[in-house]
Write a protein that holds these residues in place. Structure first.
Motif, PDB file in Angstrom:
ATOM      1  N   TRP A 111       0.848  -1.180   0.000  1.00 18.78           N
ATOM      2  CA  TRP A 111       0.000   0.000   0.000  1.00 18.78           C
ATOM      3  C   TRP A 111       0.886   1.233   0.000  1.00 18.78           C
ATOM      4  CZ3 TRP A 111      -0.455  -4.362   2.781  1.00 18.78           C
ATOM      5  CH2 TRP A 111      -1.623  -5.107   2.603  1.00 18.78           C
ATOM      6  N   PRO A 115      -2.139   7.649  -1.717  1.00 18.52           N
ATOM      7  CA  PRO A 115      -2.383   6.856  -2.921  1.00 18.52           C
ATOM      8  C   PRO A 115      -2.288   7.730  -4.164  1.00 18.52           C
ATOM      9  CG  PRO A 115      -4.432   7.239  -1.745  1.00 18.52           C
ATOM     10  CD  PRO A 115      -3.331   7.812  -0.906  1.00 18.52           C
ATOM     11  N   GLN A 136      -6.499   3.250  -4.653  1.00 15.30           N
ATOM     12  CA  GLN A 136      -6.385   3.244  -3.192  1.00 15.30           C
ATOM     13  C   GLN A 136      -4.929   3.085  -2.741  1.00 15.30           C
ATOM     14  OE1 GLN A 136      -9.100   3.773  -1.137  1.00 15.30           O
ATOM     15  NE2 GLN A 136     -10.014   4.241  -3.123  1.00 15.30           N
TER      16      GLN A 136
END
Length: 174
Positions: A111, A115, A136
């Protein structure tokens, strides 16, 4: 090859010719990568105490530092052979979860924060694996060989060769 006790070997002209031929074979079959010296200098600079000092010449991208590396806590899903690593800088944070697939490969779930449209490249001995983070900031590298690796985050343009490098992690062992 002739040696006297306690001396270094001295090559005859035939020995020298053979050594030169062997060196030429290695230059052709397994040449030194063109960027090896620059990559070694960069890796050594990262370990230098002066790297974060004001006078140090910083590359045109962020170098992410590992913030933490924790074993899984009780109650967190995952197998015994998984770990979470976070890399942090002023402009970008990368969190990756590394899970074993088998004895030769791992899966990397990652992640990015914040983003955005980014290409994530994982460099390893077997070559580079490039994926695009979703809106995301999530990315997945499903099957990656175990071993020494490095993450590179680039702008999300269609041609990865034209994308500007935004951030690089130090080497890590998957």
């Amino acid at each position: 090859m002739n040696t006297a006790q306690g001396d270094f070997p001295s090559f005859t002209p035939e020995d020298q010719h053979l050594a030169d031929e062997i060196a030429n074979v290695y230059r052709v079959v397994d040449p030194v990568p063109a960027t090896l010296v620059a990559r070694l200098q960069f890796a050594l600079a990262l370990e230098s105490p002066e790297f974060d000092s004001p006078g140090f010449e910083v590359p045109g991208f962020e170098v992410l530092r590992p913030q933490e590396e924790d074993a899984l806590l009780a109650g967190v899903r995952g197998g015994e052979d998984s770990r979470t690593i976070t890399f942090d800088s002023e402009i970008l944070t990368i969190m990756i979860s590394v899970s074993a697939r088998d004895e030769h490969a791992v899966r990397v779930d990652g992640w990015l924060a914040p983003p955005g449209d980014h290409l994530v490249e994982l460099r390893c001995g077997a070559g580079a694996h490039v994926v695009r983070a979703d809106d995301q900031g999530r990315f997945v590298l499903d099957v990656v060989p175990r071993g020494l690796s490095q993450l590179v985050v680039r702008q999300g343009v269609d041609d990865p060769a034209q994308a500007t490098i935004l951030a690089v992690t130090p080497s890590l062992i998957l």
